[in-house]
Structure formats: C-alpha cells, structure tokens
Design a protein around this motif. Structure first.
Motif, PDB file in Angstrom:
ATOM      1  N   ALA A  27      35.836  36.785  67.445  1.00 50.56           N
ATOM      2  CA  ALA A  27      35.898  38.248  67.307  1.00 50.56           C
ATOM      3  C   ALA A  27      37.097  38.465  66.585  1.00 50.56           C
ATOM      4  CB  ALA A  27      36.251  38.917  68.623  1.00 50.56           C
ATOM      5  N   ARG A  28      38.130  37.540  66.272  1.00 45.64           N
ATOM      6  CA  ARG A  28      39.175  37.762  65.753  1.00 45.64           C
ATOM      7  C   ARG A  28      38.981  37.437  64.395  1.00 45.64           C
ATOM      8  NH1 ARG A  28      43.528  33.363  67.436  1.00 45.64           N
ATOM      9  NH2 ARG A  28      42.530  32.197  65.686  1.00 45.64           N
ATOM     10  N   LEU A  83      48.242  40.073  44.266  1.00 47.34           N
ATOM     11  CA  LEU A  83      48.912  40.767  43.468  1.00 47.34           C
ATOM     12  C   LEU A  83      48.655  42.229  43.542  1.00 47.34           C
ATOM     13  CD1 LEU A  83      49.484  38.659  40.226  1.00 47.34           C
ATOM     14  CD2 LEU A  83      50.832  38.851  42.124  1.00 47.34           C
ATOM     15  N   ARG A  84      47.305  42.527  43.867  1.00 48.74           N
ATOM     16  CA  ARG A  84      46.860  43.718  44.050  1.00 48.74           C
ATOM     17  C   ARG A  84      47.535  44.649  45.181  1.00 48.74           C
ATOM     18  NH1 ARG A  84      41.411  43.612  44.575  1.00 48.74           N
ATOM     19  NH2 ARG A  84      41.707  41.393  44.688  1.00 48.74           N
ATOM     20  N   ARG A  85      47.798  43.508  46.107  1.00 46.35           N
ATOM     21  CA  ARG A  85      48.217  44.211  47.223  1.00 46.35           C
ATOM     22  C   ARG A  85      49.933  44.418  47.678  1.00 46.35           C
ATOM     23  NH1 ARG A  85      43.524  41.406  51.211  1.00 46.35           N
ATOM     24  NH2 ARG A  85      44.265  43.026  52.766  1.00 46.35           N
ATOM     25  N   SER A  86      50.248  44.986  48.741  1.00 50.08           N
ATOM     26  CA  SER A  86      51.874  45.320  48.705  1.00 50.08           C
ATOM     27  C   SER A  86      52.399  44.268  49.345  1.00 50.08           C
ATOM     28  CB  SER A  86      52.016  46.526  49.704  1.00 50.08           C
ATOM     29  OG  SER A  86      51.591  46.125  51.029  1.00 50.08           O
ATOM     30  N   ALA A  87      53.754  43.966  49.229  1.00 48.34           N
ATOM     31  CA  ALA A  87      54.720  42.847  49.664  1.00 48.34           C
ATOM     32  C   ALA A  87      54.309  42.965  51.268  1.00 48.34           C
ATOM     33  CB  ALA A  87      56.128  43.194  49.484  1.00 48.34           C
ATOM     34  N   LEU A  88      54.095  43.831  51.990  1.00 44.90           N
ATOM     35  CA  LEU A  88      53.919  44.038  53.348  1.00 44.90           C
ATOM     36  C   LEU A  88      52.537  43.553  53.644  1.00 44.90           C
ATOM     37  CD1 LEU A  88      55.361  44.755  56.298  1.00 44.90           C
ATOM     38  CD2 LEU A  88      54.245  47.050  55.909  1.00 44.90           C
ATOM     39  N   ALA A  89      51.628  43.959  53.019  1.00 45.54           N
ATOM     40  CA  ALA A  89      50.374  43.255  53.376  1.00 45.54           C
ATOM     41  C   ALA A  89      50.203  41.688  53.228  1.00 45.54           C
ATOM     42  CB  ALA A  89      49.394  44.060  52.225  1.00 45.54           C
ATOM     43  N   ASN A  90      50.912  41.306  52.189  1.00 44.42           N
ATOM     44  CA  ASN A  90      50.700  39.705  51.740  1.00 44.42           C
ATOM     45  C   ASN A  90      51.441  39.136  52.827  1.00 44.42           C
ATOM     46  OD1 ASN A  90      49.916  38.431  48.945  1.00 44.42           O
ATOM     47  ND2 ASN A  90      50.746  40.823  48.631  1.00 44.42           N
ATOM     48  N   VAL A  91      52.556  39.585  53.523  1.00 40.18           N
ATOM     49  CA  VAL A  91      53.159  38.797  54.605  1.00 40.18           C
ATOM     50  C   VAL A  91      52.381  39.197  55.750  1.00 40.18           C
ATOM     51  CG1 VAL A  91      55.158  38.515  55.980  1.00 40.18           C
ATOM     52  CG2 VAL A  91      55.587  39.161  53.677  1.00 40.18           C
ATOM     53  N   SER A  92      51.473  40.131  55.942  1.00 42.72           N
ATOM     54  CA  SER A  92      50.651  40.290  57.283  1.00 42.72           C
ATOM     55  C   SER A  92      49.404  39.490  57.344  1.00 42.72           C
ATOM     56  CB  SER A  92      50.440  41.883  57.288  1.00 42.72           C
ATOM     57  OG  SER A  92      51.575  42.517  57.237  1.00 42.72           O
ATOM     58  N   ILE A  93      48.812  39.237  56.040  1.00 38.71           N
ATOM     59  CA  ILE A  93      47.614  38.630  56.070  1.00 38.71           C
ATOM     60  C   ILE A  93      47.580  37.614  56.969  1.00 38.71           C
ATOM     61  CG2 ILE A  93      45.828  37.514  54.706  1.00 38.71           C
ATOM     62  CD1 ILE A  93      46.667  39.282  52.289  1.00 38.71           C
ATOM     63  N   PRO A  94      48.471  36.380  56.779  1.00 39.86           N
ATOM     64  CA  PRO A  94      48.407  35.165  57.523  1.00 39.86           C
ATOM     65  C   PRO A  94      48.291  35.725  59.225  1.00 39.86           C
ATOM     66  CG  PRO A  94      50.144  34.952  56.214  1.00 39.86           C
ATOM     67  CD  PRO A  94      49.340  36.339  55.753  1.00 39.86           C
ATOM     68  N   LEU A  95      49.129  36.632  59.583  1.00 46.30           N
ATOM     69  CA  LEU A  95      49.522  36.934  60.973  1.00 46.30           C
ATOM     70  C   LEU A  95      48.045  37.718  61.328  1.00 46.30           C
ATOM     71  CD1 LEU A  95      52.978  38.665  60.531  1.00 46.30           C
ATOM     72  CD2 LEU A  95      52.216  36.397  61.509  1.00 46.30           C
ATOM     73  N   HIS A  96      47.430  38.537  60.471  1.00 43.52           N
ATOM     74  CA  HIS A  96      46.095  39.049  60.884  1.00 43.52           C
ATOM     75  C   HIS A  96      44.942  37.834  61.096  1.00 43.52           C
ATOM     76  CE1 HIS A  96      42.874  42.184  59.869  1.00 43.52           C
ATOM     77  NE2 HIS A  96      42.964  41.853  61.110  1.00 43.52           N
ATOM     78  N   GLY A  97      45.135  37.000  60.283  1.00 51.48           N
ATOM     79  CA  GLY A  97      44.195  35.896  60.479  1.00 51.48           C
ATOM     80  C   GLY A  97      44.299  35.008  61.539  1.00 51.48           C
ATOM     81  N   ARG A  98      45.604  35.091  62.138  1.00 53.01           N
ATOM     82  CA  ARG A  98      45.972  34.375  63.449  1.00 53.01           C
ATOM     83  C   ARG A  98      45.790  35.271  64.840  1.00 53.01           C
ATOM     84  NH1 ARG A  98      50.279  31.819  59.937  1.00 53.01           N
ATOM     85  NH2 ARG A  98      49.264  30.100  59.227  1.00 53.01           N
ATOM     86  N   GLY A  99      45.362  36.594  64.353  1.00 57.72           N
ATOM     87  CA  GLY A  99      44.972  37.352  65.565  1.00 57.72           C
ATOM     88  C   GLY A  99      46.116  38.141  66.224  1.00 57.72           C
ATOM     89  N   VAL A 100      47.239  37.957  65.478  1.00 63.64           N
ATOM     90  CA  VAL A 100      48.343  39.148  66.025  1.00 63.64           C
ATOM     91  C   VAL A 100      47.991  40.386  66.091  1.00 63.64           C
ATOM     92  CG1 VAL A 100      50.812  39.450  65.641  1.00 63.64           C
ATOM     93  CG2 VAL A 100      49.999  37.308  65.033  1.00 63.64           C
ATOM     94  N   GLU A 101      48.214  41.271  66.890  1.00 63.62           N
ATOM     95  CA  GLU A 101      47.795  42.781  67.044  1.00 63.62           C
ATOM     96  C   GLU A 101      48.649  43.188  65.831  1.00 63.62           C
ATOM     97  OE1 GLU A 101      48.946  43.546  70.922  1.00 63.62           O
ATOM     98  OE2 GLU A 101      47.767  41.997  71.868  1.00 63.62           O
TER      99      GLU A 101
END
Lengths: 359, 217
Positions: A7-8, B87-105
């Motif tokens: 799901a993640r 490059l088309r995304r913000s600095a915050l988005a770039n830092v957040s992407i791996p966290l999102h991939g790891r399932g961080v809320e």
C-alpha cells in the motif's frame, strides 16, 4: 506487514506518477492538438483539390462490371427527385434484398437514411460504403432496431440545408426500370456524398444505362455520366487516394510527434529514475512509477484525438474527421506504449552510476 | 556490526581499480575514502550502494541493512558527486521524496524535511524550484535529503565540492549528527577539512587505513 509495504509503495508510485503526468500532459496536449489542427486543414484542402481534379471519371471495379459514375459537376448536390428517378431504373433492389429502413433524425439536425439488406448484399455493399464499420453507424443501427447484417448509410447534412436534406438514397422501383434486364443492371448505393452516385451494370450494359441516366438529367444541375470505356478505365479511385493521403500523412505526423515526446520524456526522466534509485527506492517501485505515468500520459492523446474527432464529425464535416482523429490518437497511443517495455528493460540493465554521471 | 569488504576486485576494461581490496566500515563512524581522481572512490561508493556489483570478492552488510540475502536499498542514501535533484520540484519536495518512499506520514514528512533543510541553512529556499538554485545550494539540498532519510548507510561523494567554509562546517556537523544515530557514514573526498573530521580514513592510492590521528596501519 507485506500489505502495508504494498500500500505504501502504491501510494508513492501514484503520487510521483501524478506529478509527472501533470507536467507532461501539457506538452502532449499542445503537440497533439497541433497535429489535429493540421490534419483537419490538410485533409479539407486535399479533398477540395481532389474534387476539382477528378470530378468525372470512370472505373472498372474488381468484379469486372462496368461502373458508371454520376456526379454534379459544380460540386452541387444531386436533387433528391433525380436520385429517386435514378432509383426508378433499379430492378435489382428486391433481388439484392435491399429494403428501406427508418429515417433517423439526430439531435444535431442530421437526418440519416437507413436500409436493411440481406447479409449477402451487405457483404457486397460494405466495401463501397463510406461509413462501413463506423461506430456511429453501428450505434444508430442498433438504436433503430435494425437486425444484424443490416447496413446503415450515415450521411450528414446540416438542418440549414432544408428539411428534405438527406443522404442520396438507394433506388426505388418504378415502371421505367422494367426496360432493363434484371440481370444486366445492378445498382449500388451512392458513395462519397450526395454530389455523386454510382450505378453499376454488367459488362456492355453501361452505354444503355448512361443514355437512360442522361435522359433523366436534373434541371439546374449539370451532371456528368461516364460509361465505361476501357481506355478511360482506371484501377482504384484517385480521388479516394487523395482523400486518404493527407490522413495518412497526418497519422505519420502524429506518430512522429509521439516519438519526440517519448524521447524527450526519456532523456529527462531516466536521470530522475536513477535518482529515485540513488536514495533507495526499489527497482519495481521505480518501474511502477514509469508505467503508471506513461500509460496515463499516453491516454491523453487518445482522449484528445477521440474528442476532437467526435466534435468535428458532430460539427458536420464528415466522418473522415472522426476517423482521422481516432487513427492519430491510436497511433500516438501505440508509439507511446511501445516505449514502456523499452524503459522496463532499461531500468533492469542500466547502470545508475552512469546515468547519474551524465546528469 | 560493520560493513565488511573482502578481497574486492573491480576493473574497467584493462584498468584495474581494486584487486583484493578489503576494509571495514563501522556503525557510528565517519569513514573517509581519499585518493587522487580515478583511484576508485566513487566506484567504491557505487558498489556499497548496490549500483555496481563487485567483480570478485564480497561485501557483507550488517543485519540492519539486509533482509535475508538481499540488501535493503531503502536503508541506503547515496549522494553522488553531481548532487542530482529533481529540478522541476521544490527543495522541500526533493527532501521529502525518499521519506514518502519509505512510508513516513505526510505531516511528519514535512517536519523532518524542514528540519533537515534548516540544518543546512536552506529553509528559506524550501518552496523554491531547484532549477533556480546555485550549485552549492543544490548540494546542500542533496545533503539535507541524505540527512533526512534516517538510513543505516549514508554515502556522500565529494559533498563539499561546491560549498564555502561556513556551509562546509554545517555539513560536517550534520554528518557527525547522522553518525551519532548509529549510521555508517562514508565520504569520498579530496577536502582536507572533511578528512580531518573522519574517524577513519582509507587511502585508496596506497590502499592503507589511517585512524583519526592519521597513523597509518
């Protein structure tokens, strides 16, 4: 735990894919709309030229019959009365199993005539039908309650052309038709619109037919009746070829534009895929992002092409527009989707290091 | 548990980069790979990241980086030399992407990403598209992304190549903080300031290991 992980990953894939689709859809939309506009312009121009160049011609069809073409020389319409009188020469209707079907009046003012034919006759008619196999025709046939094997002539006229506007109809019988031999004279439904009719005779019967048609000539419209002469006979229909050519060129253009979008996407996105990998995103997840975003993106030209085709057909151009739009869209979709397995292979074998070094 | 590299062999065509190279990378320590250009620093990081396979020898990962026989890629952050960003995304988005991939809320994700950007003095550029950032700023965003990822192995390739003195100090502080969480931190560098901040230094030119006081073993 495993479900949690799935799901993640699915959420992540969806989020990333949506972001990129939104960015790329704009590019795709612009290119495909451009192609659609060019297709329309070129197609209409091609048809106009074709009409001028080949307003009169004769043709020998594949079955070895003589074919006589009746055209309005000034690109006008053949009057309904004239067409009906042409029909009066027919003795073939019953033997062909052609029966007039319901007249259909569509919401946009289009009036369509329908004819029910036997399966054998349908086979014969379809290759000459400008609307054979059209989706609209099938839908209308079903709505009209026509049985399977029925054939629908879907001609389009604006309401402004008058309440009598309709497609050139099939032939209705009359006393006069009896002067012809049933076996010698066969009549085909019209092709190409109401400015022309095709009448077909067995070999040697075209002279007799031509003179009969000439005697029926409508007032106010100059017509050309061209009986078969072997030296005038041509294989195929140059006008049809000219009509088809712009469409084919545009389909090619649509394919090329799609290929350019695919390449542009490839050069930008492959580095970003490598980047996903560099911060630990697993390969199947990256592949999932690529698949979702590209399939969604490929659907954009399909939607645009179809909408454009339906809109222009509804605006009373003709069905070619509908077909052209759908064909362009299908080609664009095909080219786009062909890229996906290539990218999947790339993600499997590519060196992340090499890709990031290029960045 | 350390990462153990044993008898690593790697070559590009006829050029031998590593032949029977061995070393250990310990948790909670910063290990520096030094050596001239072409000595294999970046390649070694790529091998550790799993992007290149050893042609001979083995790399043994600790349990925190393994599930069965496979390496947990999501527990590795690898900051390459070019510090590539989306490059088309913000600095915050770039830092957040791996966290999102790891399932961080989502809520926690933004908090962690902002904290990492603050650590690199980049919080004012959080909403800025990365295409507008300079080389040094991009490097700091890439570093913030690596720091935010809460990984077990952090690999940084020339992380200070585009940074000034103040930002280099910030980066070293954050690397130390990451190592303090028990992460294995590996840095490939030419920068003497970074070398002096390392707990262990591997000289790839002479294939020698030096401790923090630079005594060669």
């Amino acid at each position: 735990m495993r479900n949690d992980g799935l799901a993640r990953s699915a959420g992540f894939v969806w989020h990333e894919a949506c972001h990129n689709v939104a960015a790329w859809a704009v590019v795709s939309l612009g290119c495909i709309t451009l192609v659609a506009g060019l297709a329309l312009a070129v197609s209409r121009d091609g048809v106009r030229r074709a009409g001028t160049a080949f307003s009169v011609m004769a043709e020998l069809d594949g079955a070895g019959r003589d074919v006589v073409r009746v055209v309005a020389q000034e690109r006008g319409l053949l009057p309904s009365a004239f067409c009906d009188s042409l029909g009066s020469m027919s003795v073939a209707r019953s033997s062909f199993g052609i029966t007039p079907g319901p007249r259909l009046r569509l919401a946009n003012g289009v009036v369509a005539s329908s004819f029910v034919v036997t399966p054998g006759a349908a086979r014969y008619l379809r290759p000459r039908s400008p609307n054979a196999g059209s989706m609209i025709g099938k839908v209308l046939a079903r709505k009209a309650g026509l049985t399977e094997g029925s054939w629908l002539s879907f001609g389009i006229r604006r309401r402004a052309a008058g309440p009598e506007a309709r497609t050139v109809s099939l032939i209705s019988g009359s006393e006069r038709s009896r002067s012809f031999d049933d076996a010698a004279l066969l009549v085909k439904p019209p092709t190409g619109g109401s400015s022309e009719c095709w009448v077909e005779a067995v070999r040697g019967g075209s002279g007799q037919l031509s003179s009969a048609i000439g005697n029926l000539g409508p007032s106010g419209v100059r017509i050309a009746v061209v009986p078969l002469r072997p030296d005038l006979a041509v294989r195929g229909d140059p006008e049809a070829t000219l009509r088809r050519l712009p469409g084919e060129l545009n389909t090619l253009t649509a394919g090329l534009v799609s290929a350019v979008i695919v390449l542009a996407f490839w050069f930008i996105r492959r580095q970003e895929w490598a980047l996903y990998r560099s911060f630990g995103t697993q390969r199947p997840v990256v592949l999932g992002i690529a698949l979702v975003e590209w399939i969604a993106l490929a659907a954009v030209p399909l939607a645009i092409g179809t909408a454009w085709g339906v809109a222009t057909a509804g605006a009373n151009l003709d069905e070619r527009a509908y077909r052209l739009g759908a064909t362009n869209a299908a080609v664009a979709l095909l080219v786009s989707l062909c890229a996906v397995p290539l990218w999947a292979t790339y993600l499997r074998v590519a060196s992340v290091v090499g890709t990031l070094r290029e960045a | 548990m350390p990462i153990v590299i044993e008898n690593l062999g790697f070559r590009f065509g006829s050029r031998v980069l590593f032949d029977n190279f061995s070393c250990e990378l310990r948790e909670g320590q910063i290990t520096g790979f030094v050596g001239p250009s072409g000595s294999g620093k970046s390649t070694l990081l790529a091998v550790l990241a799993g992007a290149e396979r050893p042609q001979s020898g083995t790399v043994t990962y600790p349990a925190s980086l393994r599930r069965g026989r496979s390496v947990l890629q999501e527990r590795i952050a690898w900051m390459t030399q070019t510090a590539p960003l989306m490059l088309r995304r913000s600095a915050l988005a770039n830092v957040s992407i791996p966290l999102h991939g790891r399932g961080v809320e989502r809520g926690r994700r933004s908090g962690i990403a902002m904290a990492s950007l603050e650590l690199m003095d980049m919080e004012h550029f959080a909403d800025e598209s990365c295409i507008r950032l300079s080389g040094g700023e991009r490097q700091r965003v890439a570093m913030a992304r690596a720091v935010a990822s809460e990984v077990a192995l952090l690999l940084a390739d020339e992380p200070t190549s585009a940074l000034d003195k103040a930002n280099r100090a910030r980066l070293l502080t954050s690397l130390r903080a990451v190592a303090g969480r028990g992460t294995i931190v590996v840095v490939a560098t030419h920068d003497l300031a970074v070398v002096s901040a390392c707990d262990e230094v591997v000289d790839l030119e002479h294939r020698a290991l030096a401790s923090r006081d630079n005594s060669i073993s």
